[in-house]
Design a protein around this motif. Sequence first.
Motif, PDB file in Angstrom:
ATOM      1  N   GLY A  89      74.912  64.971  45.815  1.00 16.69           N
ATOM      2  CA  GLY A  89      74.858  66.357  45.395  1.00 16.69           C
ATOM      3  C   GLY A  89      73.576  67.040  45.815  1.00 16.69           C
ATOM      4  N   ALA A 105      72.381  74.306  42.505  1.00 13.85           N
ATOM      5  CA  ALA A 105      73.823  74.025  42.568  1.00 13.85           C
ATOM      6  C   ALA A 105      74.162  72.766  41.768  1.00 13.85           C
ATOM      7  CB  ALA A 105      74.261  73.873  44.023  1.00 13.85           C
ATOM      8  N   TRP A 106      73.325  71.732  41.876  1.00 12.18           N
ATOM      9  CA  TRP A 106      73.557  70.491  41.124  1.00 12.18           C
ATOM     10  C   TRP A 106      73.487  70.752  39.621  1.00 12.18           C
ATOM     11  CZ3 TRP A 106      70.598  67.651  37.691  1.00 12.18           C
ATOM     12  CH2 TRP A 106      71.138  66.411  37.339  1.00 12.18           C
ATOM     13  N   ALA A 165      74.043  73.610  38.048  1.00 13.58           N
ATOM     14  CA  ALA A 165      75.219  74.396  37.654  1.00 13.58           C
ATOM     15  C   ALA A 165      76.456  73.517  37.571  1.00 13.58           C
ATOM     16  CB  ALA A 165      75.434  75.539  38.646  1.00 13.58           C
ATOM     17  N   GLU A 166      76.621  72.614  38.532  1.00 12.15           N
ATOM     18  CA  GLU A 166      77.782  71.721  38.526  1.00 12.15           C
ATOM     19  C   GLU A 166      77.724  70.761  37.339  1.00 12.15           C
ATOM     20  OE1 GLU A 166      79.408  68.111  41.256  1.00 12.15           O
ATOM     21  OE2 GLU A 166      78.804  69.935  42.299  1.00 12.15           O
ATOM     22  N   ASP A 193      78.748  72.450  34.140  1.00 14.22           N
ATOM     23  CA  ASP A 193      80.179  72.737  34.028  1.00 14.22           C
ATOM     24  C   ASP A 193      81.039  71.488  33.920  1.00 14.22           C
ATOM     25  OD1 ASP A 193      79.695  75.427  34.136  1.00 14.22           O
ATOM     26  OD2 ASP A 193      80.036  75.592  36.297  1.00 14.22           O
ATOM     27  N   ALA A 194      80.438  70.327  34.133  1.00 12.61           N
ATOM     28  CA  ALA A 194      81.212  69.082  34.112  1.00 12.61           C
ATOM     29  C   ALA A 194      81.636  68.745  32.686  1.00 12.61           C
ATOM     30  CB  ALA A 194      80.381  67.934  34.686  1.00 12.61           C
TER      31      ALA A 194
END
Length: 87
Positions: free
Chosen positions: A34, A56-57, A59-60, A63-64
């Motif tokens: 990632g 980005a990591w 944010a991901e 949301d996981a």
Amino acid sequence: MPTVEPRLLNLDRAAQYTGLSPGSFRSVVLRQGGVRVLEFGVGGAIKRVRVSDLDAWIAEAADAPPPPVVEPPPLPVDDPSIEDYIP
């Protein structure tokens, strides 16, 4: 003179940026993927990561879905070995 925000961070600063210890950052973020490590210099001695990749990591990861809770199997009541679990 305007302040310039860095676009690349060394691994220790990247760990600080994510709120992780350097060891956790290396094991969790880099090994799971990632976040791509950019290598510069002779033999890739200078390692940097992009702030945009870290964002980005994060944010991901936010949301996981949480990992599933695994319940241990119940002990059988009529099993004579249950005495091993009773103090």
